[in-house]
Design a protein around this motif. Structure first.
Motif, PDB file in Angstrom:
ATOM      1  N   TYR A   1     -14.610 -51.258 -33.733  1.00  0.00           N
ATOM      2  CA  TYR A   1     -13.666 -51.884 -32.777  1.00  0.00           C
ATOM      3  C   TYR A   1     -12.998 -53.130 -33.359  1.00  0.00           C
ATOM      4  N   GLN A   2     -13.028 -53.241 -34.692  1.00  0.00           N
ATOM      5  CA  GLN A   2     -12.473 -54.467 -35.303  1.00  0.00           C
ATOM      6  C   GLN A   2     -11.072 -54.812 -34.805  1.00  0.00           C
ATOM      7  N   ASP A   3     -10.192 -53.822 -34.783  1.00  0.00           N
ATOM      8  CA  ASP A   3      -8.812 -54.149 -34.383  1.00  0.00           C
ATOM      9  C   ASP A   3      -8.683 -54.368 -32.879  1.00  0.00           C
ATOM     10  N   GLN A   4      -9.780 -54.207 -32.158  1.00  0.00           N
ATOM     11  CA  GLN A   4      -9.771 -54.466 -30.704  1.00  0.00           C
ATOM     12  C   GLN A   4     -10.565 -55.723 -30.364  1.00  0.00           C
ATOM     13  N   LYS A   5     -11.074 -56.382 -31.371  1.00  0.00           N
ATOM     14  CA  LYS A   5     -11.980 -57.516 -31.151  1.00  0.00           C
ATOM     15  C   LYS A   5     -11.379 -58.585 -30.230  1.00  0.00           C
ATOM     16  N   ASP A   6     -10.170 -59.033 -30.535  1.00  0.00           N
ATOM     17  CA  ASP A   6      -9.551 -60.087 -29.709  1.00  0.00           C
ATOM     18  C   ASP A   6      -9.365 -59.605 -28.277  1.00  0.00           C
ATOM     19  N   ASN A   7      -8.873 -58.386 -28.161  1.00  0.00           N
ATOM     20  CA  ASN A   7      -8.686 -57.755 -26.860  1.00  0.00           C
ATOM     21  C   ASN A   7     -10.008 -57.728 -26.080  1.00  0.00           C
ATOM     22  N   LEU A   8     -11.071 -57.252 -26.725  1.00  0.00           N
ATOM     23  CA  LEU A   8     -12.380 -57.145 -26.064  1.00  0.00           C
ATOM     24  C   LEU A   8     -12.911 -58.523 -25.670  1.00  0.00           C
TER      25      LEU A   8
ATOM     26  N   THR B   1     -12.775 -48.922 -23.973  1.00  0.00           N
ATOM     27  CA  THR B   1     -12.140 -49.357 -25.225  1.00  0.00           C
ATOM     28  C   THR B   1     -13.120 -49.228 -26.390  1.00  0.00           C
ATOM     29  N   VAL B   2     -14.355 -49.675 -26.183  1.00  0.00           N
ATOM     30  CA  VAL B   2     -15.369 -49.554 -27.238  1.00  0.00           C
ATOM     31  C   VAL B   2     -15.619 -48.067 -27.545  1.00  0.00           C
ATOM     32  N   LEU B   3     -15.710 -47.276 -26.477  1.00  0.00           N
ATOM     33  CA  LEU B   3     -15.975 -45.844 -26.630  1.00  0.00           C
ATOM     34  C   LEU B   3     -14.871 -45.164 -27.440  1.00  0.00           C
ATOM     35  N   GLU B   4     -13.627 -45.511 -27.132  1.00  0.00           N
ATOM     36  CA  GLU B   4     -12.505 -44.892 -27.846  1.00  0.00           C
ATOM     37  C   GLU B   4     -12.526 -45.296 -29.327  1.00  0.00           C
ATOM     38  N   SER B   5     -12.740 -46.586 -29.588  1.00  0.00           N
ATOM     39  CA  SER B   5     -12.819 -47.050 -30.975  1.00  0.00           C
ATOM     40  C   SER B   5     -13.960 -46.336 -31.706  1.00  0.00           C
ATOM     41  N   HIS B   6     -15.088 -46.232 -31.012  1.00  0.00           N
ATOM     42  CA  HIS B   6     -16.254 -45.600 -31.608  1.00  0.00           C
ATOM     43  C   HIS B   6     -15.957 -44.145 -31.969  1.00  0.00           C
ATOM     44  N   THR B   7     -15.291 -43.448 -31.060  1.00  0.00           N
ATOM     45  CA  THR B   7     -15.020 -42.035 -31.300  1.00  0.00           C
ATOM     46  C   THR B   7     -13.991 -41.864 -32.405  1.00  0.00           C
ATOM     47  N   LYS B   8     -12.949 -42.723 -32.373  1.00  0.00           N
ATOM     48  CA  LYS B   8     -11.928 -42.642 -33.434  1.00  0.00           C
ATOM     49  C   LYS B   8     -12.482 -43.110 -34.776  1.00  0.00           C
ATOM     50  N   GLY B   9     -13.488 -43.987 -34.743  1.00  0.00           N
ATOM     51  CA  GLY B   9     -14.038 -44.544 -35.981  1.00  0.00           C
ATOM     52  C   GLY B   9     -15.306 -43.836 -36.409  1.00  0.00           C
ATOM     53  N   CYS B  10     -16.433 -44.393 -36.011  1.00  0.00           N
ATOM     54  CA  CYS B  10     -17.746 -43.880 -36.446  1.00  0.00           C
ATOM     55  C   CYS B  10     -17.867 -42.368 -36.294  1.00  0.00           C
ATOM     56  N   VAL B  11     -17.554 -41.851 -35.083  1.00  0.00           N
ATOM     57  CA  VAL B  11     -17.772 -40.428 -34.840  1.00  0.00           C
ATOM     58  C   VAL B  11     -16.872 -39.587 -35.754  1.00  0.00           C
ATOM     59  N   SER B  12     -15.584 -39.940 -35.815  1.00  0.00           N
ATOM     60  CA  SER B  12     -14.655 -39.181 -36.658  1.00  0.00           C
ATOM     61  C   SER B  12     -15.075 -39.235 -38.123  1.00  0.00           C
ATOM     62  N   ASP B  13     -15.472 -40.414 -38.584  1.00  0.00           N
ATOM     63  CA  ASP B  13     -15.890 -40.542 -39.983  1.00  0.00           C
ATOM     64  C   ASP B  13     -17.065 -39.625 -40.293  1.00  0.00           C
ATOM     65  N   THR B  14     -18.036 -39.615 -39.380  1.00  0.00           N
ATOM     66  CA  THR B  14     -19.210 -38.773 -39.597  1.00  0.00           C
ATOM     67  C   THR B  14     -18.813 -37.307 -39.632  1.00  0.00           C
TER      68      THR B  14
ATOM     69  N   VAL C   1     -24.896 -42.072 -24.353  1.00  0.00           N
ATOM     70  CA  VAL C   1     -24.361 -43.355 -23.895  1.00  0.00           C
ATOM     71  C   VAL C   1     -23.296 -43.132 -22.804  1.00  0.00           C
ATOM     72  N   ILE C   2     -22.543 -42.039 -22.906  1.00  0.00           N
ATOM     73  CA  ILE C   2     -21.580 -41.724 -21.840  1.00  0.00           C
ATOM     74  C   ILE C   2     -22.320 -41.410 -20.547  1.00  0.00           C
ATOM     75  N   PHE C   3     -23.430 -40.697 -20.653  1.00  0.00           N
ATOM     76  CA  PHE C   3     -24.214 -40.331 -19.478  1.00  0.00           C
ATOM     77  C   PHE C   3     -24.758 -41.593 -18.779  1.00  0.00           C
ATOM     78  N   LYS C   4     -25.278 -42.515 -19.573  1.00  0.00           N
ATOM     79  CA  LYS C   4     -25.744 -43.794 -19.027  1.00  0.00           C
ATOM     80  C   LYS C   4     -24.619 -44.490 -18.261  1.00  0.00           C
ATOM     81  N   PHE C   5     -23.463 -44.483 -18.885  1.00  0.00           N
ATOM     82  CA  PHE C   5     -22.279 -45.131 -18.336  1.00  0.00           C
ATOM     83  C   PHE C   5     -21.846 -44.500 -17.011  1.00  0.00           C
TER      84      PHE C   5
END
Lengths: 92, 92, 92, 92
Positions: free
Chosen positions: D4-11, D55-68, D85-89
């Protein structure tokens, strides 16, 4: 025993519609419809159930809960039961 | 088109159970069962639908979403669609 | 005006803890902690807020709502307001 | 580690606002504001946290998940973690 008598037709026709929606979702799955469309339909059913639940909750509060409070008997118990069921509802 | 093929039987049998639960709730209402018991049953159905939804979501992510990412095509679009449907789900 | 007087300390100390949790989440983000851990913390805060909300709701129902019902004045209005706020709560 | 680096300020600015809202709720309680107004504010905070989470979830999916997934390594594991984590949410 129940407080939703005057909402019975309303509730039953909403639940009939929910049944139809569930049936529709089953058909979507049998026909391999796109996952996101299936999920959108499931969300719609959850929304419909929330409305059914809120109708029962409102009738219950206007009926059973109010009656108990008016009769000044066990009102704490009835309110705690109410909170418990709302909490369950909020967490699903 | 869909990613839940190997979960089809599982999904359909869960949805059959949900249909039975809805039918049970209708019967409870027809028989004027206590409001709180009706609400508890509605919460149970919401919980069951959450599980069906999570199964579809997992299949979708392991299937459609992964395939799109692997093929390096339109993955942003597919992920935004995924987020939208999760958001709908979270707010119901 | 409010019904939660005897829960004030309880509510304020819970909210202080929530504030601390938010502060902790900000620190996690500043330190680039793993996304899933951030999400788990956000879920925990939502859970804590649900509990604060349920405490206020219970006080409100035992206090304001019960008083209005006992005084047989505007009870429908007060119950509709209650349902509206529960509905908001359920959908977030 | 995080996506979420590019969302840090936003978050962080959203979380600052949430912190301000929590502070506001504490003040409302100290000043004995009306229960329903307190509950409305708590619902607003839950809504704001849902947006931060998404926002964190989207960054995570576009980043970590996609990379993996692209690296074809452990993608099932990463997706199962995501679902959890989605289920918890969804249940808070």
């Amino acid at each position: 025993m129940s407080s939703y008598q005057d909402q019975k037709d309303n509730l039953l026709s909403r639940l009939n519609r929910v049944e139809g929606q569930i049936c529709g979702i089953k058909k979507m799955i049998e026909e391999d419809k796109y996952c996101v469309d299936v999920l959108t339909q499931i969300s719609a059913v959850k929304g419909a159930l929330n409305k059914v639940g809120m109708t029962v909750l409102e009738s219950h509060t206007k009926g059973c809960v109010s009656d108990t409070i008016e009769s000044k008997a066990d009102s704490d118990e009835v309110i705690e039961e109410l909170m418990e069921v709302i909490f369950k509802f909020t967490n699903k």
